[in-house]
Motif scaffolding. Sequence first.
Motif, PDB file in Angstrom:
ATOM      1  N   THR A 244      -6.421  -4.643   3.288  1.00  0.00           N
ATOM      2  CA  THR A 244      -5.125  -5.293   3.458  1.00  0.00           C
ATOM      3  C   THR A 244      -4.876  -6.274   2.321  1.00  0.00           C
ATOM      4  O   THR A 244      -5.800  -6.676   1.602  1.00  0.00           O
ATOM      5  N   ASP A 245      -3.602  -6.675   2.191  1.00  0.00           N
ATOM      6  CA  ASP A 245      -3.197  -7.613   1.146  1.00  0.00           C
ATOM      7  C   ASP A 245      -3.025  -8.992   1.775  1.00  0.00           C
ATOM      8  O   ASP A 245      -2.173  -9.181   2.663  1.00  0.00           O
ATOM      9  N   PRO A 246      -3.793  -9.998   1.330  1.00  0.00           N
ATOM     10  CA  PRO A 246      -3.664 -11.335   1.939  1.00  0.00           C
ATOM     11  C   PRO A 246      -2.334 -12.009   1.650  1.00  0.00           C
ATOM     12  O   PRO A 246      -2.002 -13.013   2.288  1.00  0.00           O
TER      13      PRO A 246
ATOM     14  N   THR B 173     -11.461   7.988  -0.278  1.00  0.00           N
ATOM     15  CA  THR B 173     -10.484   7.406  -1.191  1.00  0.00           C
ATOM     16  C   THR B 173     -10.719   5.907  -1.293  1.00  0.00           C
ATOM     17  O   THR B 173     -10.818   5.207  -0.277  1.00  0.00           O
ATOM     18  N   ASN B 174     -10.817   5.423  -2.513  1.00  0.00           N
ATOM     19  CA  ASN B 174     -11.107   4.009  -2.728  1.00  0.00           C
ATOM     20  C   ASN B 174      -9.973   3.114  -2.222  1.00  0.00           C
ATOM     21  O   ASN B 174      -8.793   3.461  -2.343  1.00  0.00           O
ATOM     22  N   LYS B 175     -10.359   1.957  -1.725  1.00  0.00           N
ATOM     23  CA  LYS B 175      -9.392   0.892  -1.515  1.00  0.00           C
ATOM     24  C   LYS B 175      -8.990   0.335  -2.877  1.00  0.00           C
ATOM     25  O   LYS B 175      -9.765   0.350  -3.826  1.00  0.00           O
TER      26      LYS B 175
ATOM     27  N   GLU C 236       7.045  -7.449  -7.069  1.00  0.00           N
ATOM     28  CA  GLU C 236       7.255  -8.858  -6.724  1.00  0.00           C
ATOM     29  C   GLU C 236       7.777  -9.050  -5.304  1.00  0.00           C
ATOM     30  O   GLU C 236       7.862 -10.177  -4.819  1.00  0.00           O
ATOM     31  N   GLU C 237       8.141  -7.998  -4.612  1.00  0.00           N
ATOM     32  CA  GLU C 237       8.679  -8.131  -3.268  1.00  0.00           C
ATOM     33  C   GLU C 237       8.016  -7.128  -2.334  1.00  0.00           C
ATOM     34  O   GLU C 237       7.491  -6.104  -2.767  1.00  0.00           O
ATOM     35  N   GLY C 238       8.062  -7.439  -1.031  1.00  0.00           N
ATOM     36  CA  GLY C 238       7.524  -6.545  -0.022  1.00  0.00           C
ATOM     37  C   GLY C 238       6.058  -6.785   0.244  1.00  0.00           C
ATOM     38  O   GLY C 238       5.431  -7.721  -0.284  1.00  0.00           O
ATOM     39  N   ASP C 239       5.493  -5.908   1.097  1.00  0.00           N
ATOM     40  CA  ASP C 239       4.074  -6.003   1.434  1.00  0.00           C
ATOM     41  C   ASP C 239       3.216  -5.187   0.464  1.00  0.00           C
ATOM     42  O   ASP C 239       3.714  -4.358  -0.298  1.00  0.00           O
ATOM     43  N   ASP C 240       1.917  -5.454   0.540  1.00  0.00           N
ATOM     44  CA  ASP C 240       0.915  -4.719  -0.246  1.00  0.00           C
ATOM     45  C   ASP C 240       1.191  -4.770  -1.742  1.00  0.00           C
ATOM     46  O   ASP C 240       0.894  -3.830  -2.488  1.00  0.00           O
ATOM     47  N   ARG C 241       1.737  -5.886  -2.215  1.00  0.00           N
ATOM     48  CA  ARG C 241       2.054  -6.020  -3.640  1.00  0.00           C
ATOM     49  C   ARG C 241       0.810  -6.042  -4.517  1.00  0.00           C
ATOM     50  O   ARG C 241       0.854  -5.684  -5.695  1.00  0.00           O
ATOM     51  N   ASN C 242      -0.304  -6.493  -3.942  1.00  0.00           N
ATOM     52  CA  ASN C 242      -1.549  -6.571  -4.721  1.00  0.00           C
ATOM     53  C   ASN C 242      -2.391  -5.301  -4.643  1.00  0.00           C
ATOM     54  O   ASN C 242      -3.411  -5.204  -5.328  1.00  0.00           O
TER      55      ASN C 242
END
Length: 843
Positions: free
Chosen positions: A55-57, A113-115, A168-174
Motif C-alpha cells: 500500500t501507499d502511505p 509479481t513484485n510490489k 500528483e493526484e489520487g491514490d497509489d501515487r508512490n
Amino acid sequence: MTRISRWLPASTLTVGLVASSLAVIAPAQANLEVDPESDVLIDETTTWRYLDDGTDPANGLPSRTDWTAPEFDDSSWDSAPGSFGALRGEIAELNGGYTPDNLLSQYKDSTNTNKEAFFFRSEFTVDTDELDQDDEVNGAILYDDAAIIYVNGKRVGGFHDEELAFTEEGDDRNLVYGGANASAPRYREFTVPEDLIEDGENTIAVQLHNGRDNSSDLYFELEHLTVETNEPEGPTAMLLQMGADPSERRLSWLTDSGVAESVQIASGAVDTMPENATTIETSVQDDSAHEGKQYAHATLSALTPGTYSYRVGSAEGTWSDIAQFEVHSNDVEHTFTLVGDPQLGSSGNLQSDGAGWQRALDANDQLFPESQYIHSVGDQVETYSGTPDEYLTFIAPQQLRSQPLMATLGNHDYNRSSPQDLFGQHYNLPNLADYDPTEGSYWFIYNDVLHLNISTEFRSDYDAHREFLETTIAQHGDDVSWTMLTFHRPLYSGGNHSVTGTTDGIRDNLGPIINDLDIDVVLTGHDHSYTRSYLIDGEGNQVDPAASEVIVDAEGNVTDQELIADYEGTDSSQRLEDGNYVRVTSDEDETLFVTANSSSGSKFYNLQDVGSYRDGYVPRFRDQQREQNITGVEVTQCTVTTNTVELDGTVVDKVELLRDHTAPVITAGAATVELDGEFDPLAGLEISDDCAVLTTDDVDVDGEIDTSVLGAQTVTYRVADEAGNETEFERVVTVAEAPAEDNDDDNNEDPTPIPTPGEDDDNTQDPNSNDVTDGNNVGGTDGDDSDDANDDDLTDADRVADTDRDGALANTGASIMWVVAIGLAALAIGLVLFLVKRNRLTP
C-alpha cells in the motif's frame, strides 16, 4: 553549503564507527574501519519502522511525500534494526555479497509479481549547539533498484529515481516501478543540508522501488549517518593525461582550497620542489559537480624526453605530494595498454570493482612494464548521471598520476541525452571536436600514431563524424606511420550488444565511413567480452584468412600449425599454443577491429550463439572466460601487435598486424669483369627493406653474363618481401680485356731533376705558396687529380693562368715540391732517431 564539523557528545548519539575513506572507495559491508573522532547518528543497530504490504502511505494525504513528515503516524508499521531485502521471496545472499537481515514481502498476494515500493522511517538526534560552522551530516545508502531519502519531510537525495513516473493526484501515487535494474545493490553517499537539521530529534524517511515487476531482488540499508569534520583537503584526484602531441601532457584535479592553484614542474626526479621550478597556470578552475569542490585543468607543453617532477596547488593553500612522469623519445617503437570497460560500480559493490581496477593496473606494471600510457575504450564508470564516488574510485590508483590515461566516452559516461559534468571536468582532452554535442570526440598524435577518438553516443549526424575523420586524416595522416580509431560501441563483437538494433545502426552508418578511410586498427569495448574481427576490406567484406593469416612461433618463424578452428554455439575460440601467435598481413584499404573485455571484472557478457550473428559480422576470434583482461599494444614501423592477456599473464589472443606497403630496395653499381673471367652476380649487391630482413639468398637472378664476349650485358634481379611487395632491378655488367701490365720504362719521359737538399734552408717565404695569390699553380696542372693541399685556396683564375703554357709544368713549382718532400723526409728521420734515443721506440 556549510559543512558540519565537530563531533556530537556521545550521550546524544548511537555510538558507531565509520571508514574515513568513504568519499573515495565504498567499504565492503560489515567491514568498516574505525574513525575514533566520528559521531554516528545511524548505524546497523538503528531500528527502522517499515511498510511492505503493497500500500501507499500517502493515500488520503494532500501530498505524495506527506508520509515523510515528522508528525506522520507510523505506529502500525513493523519495526526491526539492520538491513532489509529479498531474493526471489526469501532471505539469501544477493550479488555483491549482501544478505538482508530482515525479509521484505517482495510479491503481491498469491503472485510472483513484485510490489512496486517499500517505505522506511527512523529518527536521529542532533545537539545543534555542538555544531561548528564547518560541520556536516553525511550518509551512505545501499539500495536495489531505486531510492529517495527525506529528512524532516524534505528530499535530500534520489538514486536512480529519474524514471519513476509519479502522479500528483489520487491514490497509489508512490506505487511505480523504476531504477537501475542492476545485478547487485548500489552504494551511494549523500549530505543532509544544514538548514534541514533540527535541534533534538529529526526524522529520516526512505522509499525503495523495484525496477520492474519481475525483478529478482530488492535491498535497503542505510549504512551510516554521521557528523563529520570537514577540514579543507586541498588538491585531490590528480589525473595525468596525454596532450595533442608527444611534447605535451595534460592534468586535471579537484580542490577545495578556495584560492587559485597552479602546477609546479621541474626536470628530474626530486623529493623537494626546487626554487627554479616552472609554474604553469591553470587553463580553467571552476565549480565542480563534486559538492564543495572545484575542478582545475592545466597543460604542460614543450616537454623533451626525460623525467619530470610535478605538484599542484598553491602557496596560499596547500600543495599536493610530488609525483613523477616520463616523457619518452618520439620513436615509432613504443607500447601502450588497452583496457576495456572498467565500469566501476557495475557489480553493485564499488569497493570490489575498485579493487579489480587496481589489480589490473598492478598487473600492467608487471606484464607490460614498457607501456607508456593507458588507453580506455569507454565506460569508466557505471552511473549515467555520473556520481563522484565512482569517478574518485576510478582515479584513485597512484599509477594514474605517473602514467597518462586517455578516456573514451562510453554510454555509461553520458547522461543519455546530455553530457555528464564530471566527464568533462575529470578528462582534459586535447583537440576536442566542436561538432559533437556529447563532448567526446577528439584526436591526438603520439609517437608516429594518429589516434582518432569519436563518440558513438552521437548518432544523429554521421556525416559530421565523416568530416571530422576525413579532415583530420587529410591534415595529419601522411605525417604518421599508423592511424588508429577508437570508439565505444563496436561494429564487430561477440557478446550481448553485438545483436542489438543500436549496433546494427552503427554498423550501417559508421562502417562505410571506416571502409572509405585509411584506418589501420579500430579499438572498441562495450560488449564485456574479447573479440577480434577478420580483416575488413574497403568494400566492407571479410578477407579470407587463408590469404591473410599465418601462425608463427615466438621467434617469428612461420609454423605449419593450422589456423584457428571455427567455434560453435557459444564456445570461445581455440587459443594457440604457448608462444605462438597470429600474423595478419593487411593491404592498404583493410582494417582490423579489436574489442576489449572487462579490465576490472565488474561485469562480463556471455558470447552469443553463432547463429545469432548478422551475416558478415561473425567474429574471427572470440573469448570469454570471465577473467579480467588487459591488452599490450606494441607499435613498430611495420607492425601493430595486440597481446591480450589475463592478469596472471595467460595469453588470450596475440595478433601481429603487418602492414608493409614498401617494396624492398636493391642497390649495386655497374660492374666490370675481365674477358674469360669469373662473374658472381651477387657480389656487390645490397638488399634493404623497411619491414623485413632480406638477404641475397632471397634474390632471384634472371640472365647470365657471358664473359667470353666483350661488351655490356645485363642481368635482372627480383626480390619480394613477405607482404608480396616485389622489386625488379637491372644491372649493367661490362666484359673488358684485362688492362696492360704497367711498364716503368714507358713513363720516364723528361724526368724532373731532383733539387739538391738544402737549397731552400733559409726558410724564406716561397712566392708560390698558398698565402700568395700571384696566379701561379703549385704542384700540377689544371685537371690534376692529386690531393695536394696547396691547391685548396687557389681560384679558378689561378689554375687557368698556370696552365696557359700549352700544358707545360711550371719548373719553379716542381722544384720547390721536391725540396719540400726531401725536407719533410729529413725531419721524419730526425724525429725517429730522437725517440729511439729517449727509449720510446725500439730500434
